[in-house]
Design an enzyme around this catalytic site. Structure first.
Site, short mmCIF file in Angstrom:
data_model
loop_
_atom_site.label_atom_id
_atom_site.label_comp_id
_atom_site.label_asym_id
_atom_site.label_seq_id
_atom_site.Cartn_x
_atom_site.Cartn_y
_atom_site.Cartn_z
N ASN A 9 0.85 -1.19 0.00
CA ASN A 9 0.00 0.00 0.00
C ASN A 9 0.89 1.24 0.00
OD1 ASN A 9 -1.48 2.29 1.03
ND2 ASN A 9 -3.14 0.87 1.51
N ASP A 11 -0.16 4.47 0.01
CA ASP A 11 -0.84 5.69 0.47
C ASP A 11 0.11 6.70 1.12
OD1 ASP A 11 -3.85 4.08 1.81
OD2 ASP A 11 -3.21 4.51 -0.25
N HIS A 12 0.99 6.20 1.96
CA HIS A 12 1.72 7.16 2.81
C HIS A 12 2.99 7.70 2.16
CE1 HIS A 12 -1.36 6.94 5.70
NE2 HIS A 12 -1.31 5.64 5.67
N ARG A 20 4.14 18.88 1.53
CA ARG A 20 4.65 20.12 0.92
C ARG A 20 3.85 20.50 -0.32
NH1 ARG A 20 10.08 21.41 2.30
NH2 ARG A 20 10.12 21.42 4.60
N HIS A 45 -5.53 3.73 -1.55
CA HIS A 45 -6.83 4.09 -0.98
C HIS A 45 -7.16 5.53 -1.39
CE1 HIS A 45 -9.40 4.42 2.95
NE2 HIS A 45 -10.09 4.64 1.87
N ARG A 47 -9.20 8.20 -0.75
CA ARG A 47 -10.17 8.60 0.27
C ARG A 47 -11.03 9.76 -0.22
NH1 ARG A 47 -10.14 7.90 5.75
NH2 ARG A 47 -8.85 6.22 6.59
N ARG A 51 -6.74 12.81 1.39
CA ARG A 51 -5.67 13.24 2.30
C ARG A 51 -4.31 12.70 1.84
NH1 ARG A 51 -7.43 10.17 7.79
NH2 ARG A 51 -9.41 11.12 7.20
N HIS A 52 -4.31 11.60 1.09
CA HIS A 52 -3.02 11.11 0.58
C HIS A 52 -3.12 10.84 -0.94
CE1 HIS A 52 -5.02 7.37 1.69
NE2 HIS A 52 -4.70 7.48 2.97
N GLU A 72 -8.66 0.74 -3.07
CA GLU A 72 -9.48 0.81 -1.86
C GLU A 72 -10.39 2.03 -1.95
OE1 GLU A 72 -6.70 0.77 1.36
OE2 GLU A 72 -6.85 -1.39 1.55
N THR A 102 -7.10 7.05 10.83
CA THR A 102 -6.86 5.93 9.92
C THR A 102 -8.10 5.05 9.95
OG1 THR A 102 -5.34 4.14 9.32
CG2 THR A 102 -5.75 4.48 11.67
N THR A 103 -8.11 4.05 9.11
CA THR A 103 -9.28 3.17 9.05
C THR A 103 -9.45 2.46 10.39
OG1 THR A 103 -8.81 2.84 6.72
CG2 THR A 103 -10.33 1.30 7.72
N GLU A 153 -11.19 -8.94 3.26
CA GLU A 153 -9.90 -8.58 3.87
C GLU A 153 -10.17 -8.31 5.34
OE1 GLU A 153 -7.26 -5.90 1.84
OE2 GLU A 153 -6.33 -5.26 3.73
N HIS A 192 -3.77 -4.03 7.67
CA HIS A 192 -3.86 -2.81 8.49
C HIS A 192 -2.97 -2.93 9.71
CE1 HIS A 192 -5.55 1.19 9.26
NE2 HIS A 192 -5.17 0.89 10.48
N GLY A 214 1.28 -1.29 4.27
CA GLY A 214 1.78 -0.04 3.71
C GLY A 214 2.46 0.88 4.68
#
Ligand SMILES: CC(=O)[C@@H](O)[C@H](O)COP(=O)(O)O
Ligand SMILES: NCC(=O)COP(=O)(O)O
Length: 243
Positions: A9, A11-12, A20, A45, A47, A51-52, A72, A102-103, A153, A192, A214
């Site tokens: 994952n 996402d981050h 930035r 994901h 969202r 946010r990411h 996702e 987070t989820t 999942e 997760h 992730g």
């Protein structure tokens, strides 16, 4: 025992980029690196609050990566339209609350069968492998089957956050849920919060076919590099499977 797939994952990577508002680090570049490091799939994901992962990230992932893409998404018309536009290999339906960090838990499939059944049907009809991101709860597993999802999942957050006897109790729930999923003909995944310290007991569950990981991999990459982080997670998963 069947090979346990690793979905990375990313996402981050986007979280760091968005700090930035620029273009670095690029999540798509991370996806290519994950593929080179041995990932079996890429999870992202999109969202509602972006946010990411952004819409442009998802479009580029759908068009540029060679690994299977697991999209996702929340169970909304907006996300269904995006999924039908990109036709990813897979879509995982996850709960979302704007105020959550987070989820926080699994999707309540049992409580919204009439809404989810047609939504799942549209994605399945488009050739997308649909999974439901749920707690390790037989009632939710049966509901996932009822709405026509071929995959679940299991949310491993409570297991990862717990300690001692509480963690053992959460692991027992996951083991039982993975067995129940298999018994009713659902393919079982998990994810997760998984880390080097928590992955092996989950990876050792024979009826779990895929782990999506992730946040820890991206964080550990700061210290040992993304490639090494993924390769070490892969090694731990393989060791668990062989034990
Ligand atoms: C559904 C899931 O467990 C992950 O995709 C998680 O959502 C990572 O993203 P967040 O950290 O934004 O929750
Ligand atoms: N569905 C779980 C996932 O994709 C990764 O979750 P995490 O490892 O970022 O917590």
């Amino acid at each position: 025992m069947s090979r346990l797939r690793l979905g990375v994952n990313i996402d981050h990577v986007a979280t760091i980029r968005n700090a930035r508002g620029g273009r670095h680090p690029d999540p798509v570049r991370a996806a290519h690196m994950a593929a080179a490091a041995g990932a079996d799939g890429i999870t992202a994901h999109l969202r509602e609050d972006r946010r990411h992962i952004s819409d442009r990230d998802m479009e580029r992932l759908a068009n540029e990566i060679t690994l299977p893409l697991n999209f996702e998404m929340a169970a909304t018309e907006e996300m269904v339209a995006i999924a039908l536009r990109h036709r990813p290999h897979a879509a995982c339906i996850v709960p979302e609350r704007r105020e959550e960090r987070t989820t926080e838990g699994g999707l309540d499939v049992a409580g919204q069968l009439s809404v989810l059944k047609p939504l799942v049907g549209r994605l399945v009809e488009a050739g997308i492998r649909v999974s439901m991101f749920i707690e390790a709860d037989p009632r939710q597993l049966d509901a996932a089957k009822a709405v026509g999802a071929p995959v679940v999942e299991l949310h491993t957050g409570a297991y990862c956050d717990a300690e001692g006897a509480d963690r053992d109790r959460e692991l027992t729930r996951i083991i039982a849920a993975a067995a129940h999923a298999h018994a009713i003909g659902l393919e079982c995944h998990a994810g997760h919060g998984l880390s080097f310290d928590t992955v092996k007991p989950v990876a050792a569950i024979p009826t779990i076919m895929e782990l999506n990981i992730g946040h820890f991999l991206v964080g550990e990459a700061i210290f040992i590099g993304f490639d090494a982080s993924i390769r070490h997670m892969r090694q731990l998963m393989d060791e668990a499977r062989k034990a």
